[in-house]
Design an enzyme around this catalytic site. Structure first.
Site, PDB file in Angstrom:
ATOM      1  N   ASP A  60      35.599  36.491  54.290  1.00 24.53           N
ATOM      2  CA  ASP A  60      34.765  36.214  55.465  1.00 24.53           C
ATOM      3  C   ASP A  60      35.445  36.687  56.762  1.00 24.53           C
ATOM      4  O   ASP A  60      34.782  37.056  57.735  1.00 24.53           O
ATOM      5  CB  ASP A  60      34.475  34.715  55.607  1.00 24.53           C
ATOM      6  CG  ASP A  60      34.183  34.008  54.304  1.00 24.53           C
ATOM      7  OD1 ASP A  60      34.795  34.354  53.271  1.00 24.53           O
ATOM      8  OD2 ASP A  60      33.368  33.062  54.314  1.00 24.53           O
ATOM      9  N   THR A  91      39.452  31.527  44.335  1.00 26.71           N
ATOM     10  CA  THR A  91      38.166  31.269  44.979  1.00 26.71           C
ATOM     11  C   THR A  91      38.180  29.900  45.634  1.00 26.71           C
ATOM     12  O   THR A  91      39.013  29.043  45.314  1.00 26.71           O
ATOM     13  CB  THR A  91      37.002  31.351  43.984  1.00 26.71           C
ATOM     14  OG1 THR A  91      35.776  31.461  44.718  1.00 26.71           O
ATOM     15  CG2 THR A  91      36.933  30.109  43.088  1.00 26.71           C
ATOM     16  N   TRP A 106      30.003  39.948  52.702  1.00 24.53           N
ATOM     17  CA  TRP A 106      30.945  40.018  53.828  1.00 24.53           C
ATOM     18  C   TRP A 106      31.793  41.280  53.737  1.00 24.53           C
ATOM     19  O   TRP A 106      32.103  41.911  54.756  1.00 24.53           O
ATOM     20  CB  TRP A 106      31.869  38.809  53.828  1.00 24.53           C
ATOM     21  CG  TRP A 106      31.300  37.458  54.116  1.00 24.53           C
ATOM     22  CD1 TRP A 106      31.621  36.299  53.464  1.00 24.53           C
ATOM     23  CD2 TRP A 106      30.349  37.078  55.128  1.00 24.53           C
ATOM     24  NE1 TRP A 106      30.931  35.225  54.003  1.00 24.53           N
ATOM     25  CE2 TRP A 106      30.143  35.678  55.027  1.00 24.53           C
ATOM     26  CE3 TRP A 106      29.650  37.784  56.101  1.00 24.53           C
ATOM     27  CZ2 TRP A 106      29.275  34.979  55.859  1.00 24.53           C
ATOM     28  CZ3 TRP A 106      28.776  37.090  56.934  1.00 24.53           C
ATOM     29  CH2 TRP A 106      28.593  35.722  56.808  1.00 24.53           C
ATOM     30  N   GLY A 162      44.936  36.001  43.958  1.00 22.76           N
ATOM     31  CA  GLY A 162      43.585  35.877  44.471  1.00 22.76           C
ATOM     32  C   GLY A 162      42.918  34.680  43.811  1.00 22.76           C
ATOM     33  O   GLY A 162      43.041  34.488  42.594  1.00 22.76           O
ATOM     34  N   ASP A 213      37.436  31.525  62.549  1.00 18.23           N
ATOM     35  CA  ASP A 213      35.996  31.708  62.750  1.00 18.23           C
ATOM     36  C   ASP A 213      35.576  32.027  64.185  1.00 18.23           C
ATOM     37  O   ASP A 213      34.379  32.006  64.489  1.00 18.23           O
ATOM     38  CB  ASP A 213      35.250  30.448  62.290  1.00 18.23           C
ATOM     39  CG  ASP A 213      35.273  30.278  60.781  1.00 18.23           C
ATOM     40  OD1 ASP A 213      35.037  31.279  60.080  1.00 18.23           O
ATOM     41  OD2 ASP A 213      35.540  29.163  60.302  1.00 18.23           O
ATOM     42  N   ARG A 265      28.031  36.007  48.397  1.00 19.23           N
ATOM     43  CA  ARG A 265      28.106  36.206  49.849  1.00 19.23           C
ATOM     44  C   ARG A 265      29.418  36.889  50.234  1.00 19.23           C
ATOM     45  O   ARG A 265      29.469  37.667  51.192  1.00 19.23           O
ATOM     46  CB  ARG A 265      27.938  34.883  50.599  1.00 19.23           C
ATOM     47  CG  ARG A 265      27.688  35.090  52.100  1.00 19.23           C
ATOM     48  CD  ARG A 265      27.107  33.860  52.790  1.00 19.23           C
ATOM     49  NE  ARG A 265      27.982  32.698  52.709  1.00 19.23           N
ATOM     50  CZ  ARG A 265      27.742  31.612  51.959  1.00 19.23           C
ATOM     51  NH1 ARG A 265      26.655  31.554  51.206  1.00 19.23           N
ATOM     52  NH2 ARG A 265      28.573  30.589  51.947  1.00 19.23           N
TER      53      ARG A 265
END
Length: 404
Positions: free
Chosen positions: A182, A242, A258, A240, A120, A254
């Protein structure tokens, strides 16, 4: 003869001024973006007046509250409040806002005082120091951003081809190397550094990350997995899943935002048409799935729709992304398509249904943070405000014919 010439000059000057005024008035009649930006500045000042400690930063306002709940500098959202201050300063030129932008950016130097343990840094440091450097050219900000980019690069795994998002999730969730959608936003820090004194390797890392995610996180129908899990031995894609969406195969709202934002930015930095094409397809899927009232639910596939919570933050991210996307289109039709889609989202966000008005100190209401975790549901969240003021700033610049 001279008097006649002067009359002609005066006439054309007057016509030019009239055309300019009509054009500006038409823009204001269309949306009133300047007034909305001014409202954001007023909200920013209201929040400033309620804050004391520079290392205590707004994160959310929950239902029934009027004041911001705050976090420290190591929270992933810590850069959004300084970023809002920089945008508010850009809009207003207010010296008090400038001093507060510096004041609340300063403590984030401490983000790098601890080992890098997540992806981040772009959210935390590019939104704060990045906007600060863009507006002030402060050399200290420049130098710190280069260190931040090198720090982020330590999480890059060349076998996989992506930046590790959550080191702690390897053991906790059984995800050896994980990368979330993200993370695309944090690539901007690497691109910036590669152009401003950093290694070209940072550019190569960012491009490879974007390509790997294109081939793993993005599904064939142009919806997006939240998390891609990779093997650390040979780097192959395992699955993949979540973390914040409804299910592994659902379209977490969201996350789709992104993706649009990230691949639009990667096209801006590389000029590679494959990234632009993907950004368009991701945006088209977002637009296609929007409900009738124009603001998405927290997950497009949540079974409790139409009684599911909305996510204003996803709408703000997508609006900002599609405004930039519109500037890269080769036809007027496509330019209008993505700009109009963004303006439609912003119009709804600015309505009485989503604008906080005098209900609390935030700009927007009705965002959803982490629904499966039961946190920040139907709340005001700082990153919703950040991308909202960014989107309005971008729209104002586009309407004025300025570069983003």
């Amino acid at each position: 003869m001279e008097k006649r010439f002067n009359k002609i000059v005066t006439l054309f000057a007057g016509l030019g001024l009239l055309v300019s005024c009509v054009s500006e008035n038409k823009i204001e009649e269309t949306f009133g973006v300047k007034k909305l930006v001014d409202n954001c500045v007023e909200k920013t000042i209201l929040t400033i007046n309620g804050l004391t400690d520079a290392d205590s930063l707004p994160r959310n306002i929950l239902q029934g509250q009027a004041e911001w709940n705050k976090v420290g500098i190591h929270d992933w959202t810590s850069g959004f409040w300084p970023g809002i201050l920089w945008y508010a300063y850009e809009a207003s030129g207010d010296s008090t806002i400038l001093s507060n932008a510096r004041k609340f950016t300063e403590p984030l130097y401490g983000v790098l005082d601890v080992p890098v343990d997540n992806h981040d840094l772009g959210f935390m440091l590019n939104c704060s120091f990045g906007n600060g450097y863009r507006l002030t050219k402060d050399s200290a900000y420049h130098d710190f951003l280069l260190v931040a980019a090198d720090s982020l690069a330590t999480l890059f795994n060349p076998k996989v081809g992506t930046i590790l998002s959550w080191p702690a999730m390897g053991e906790k969730m059984g995800w050896p190397h994980n990368t979330i959608i993200d993370n695309m936003i944090n690539l901007e820090l690497l691109f910036w550094a590669s152009k401003n004194g950093g290694s070209h390797d940072l550019y190569d890392m960012a491009v490879r990350h974007a390509e790997t995610c294109m081939n793993t996180l993005v599904r064939p129908d142009y919806t997006i997995y939240h998390v891609a899990v990779f093997d650390t031995i040979n780097g192959h894609f395992i699955k993949g899943v979540t973390h914040q969406g409804y299910s592994d195969n659902s379209m977490w709202t969201r996350g789709q935002g992104w993706g649009i934002y990230g691949y639009t930015m990667v096209y801006r930095e590389t000029g590679n048409e494959k990234f632009l094409d993907l950004a368009e397809k991701l945006a088209d899927k977002f637009i296609e799935r929007l409900p009738e009232d124009g603001i998405p639910y927290w997950d497009f596939d949540c079974p409790s729709i139409p009684n599911a919570p909305k996510d204003a933050s996803a709408a703000a991210v997508a609006a900002s992304a599609m405004l930039e996307l519109s500037t890269f289109m080769k036809s007027e039709e496509l330019t209008t398509k993505y700009k109009d889609a963004a303006v439609s989202l912003l119009t709804r966000l600015s309505s009485d249904d989503y604008s906080s008005k005098d209900k609390n100190k935030a700009m927007l209401m009705h965002s959803t943070g982490h629904y499966p975790n039961g946190s920040e549901i139907d709340a005001s969240i700082i990153y919703a405000d950040y991308y909202y003021i960014e989107a309005l700033t971008r729209l104002k610049k586009i309407n004025e014919g300025r570069r983003l």
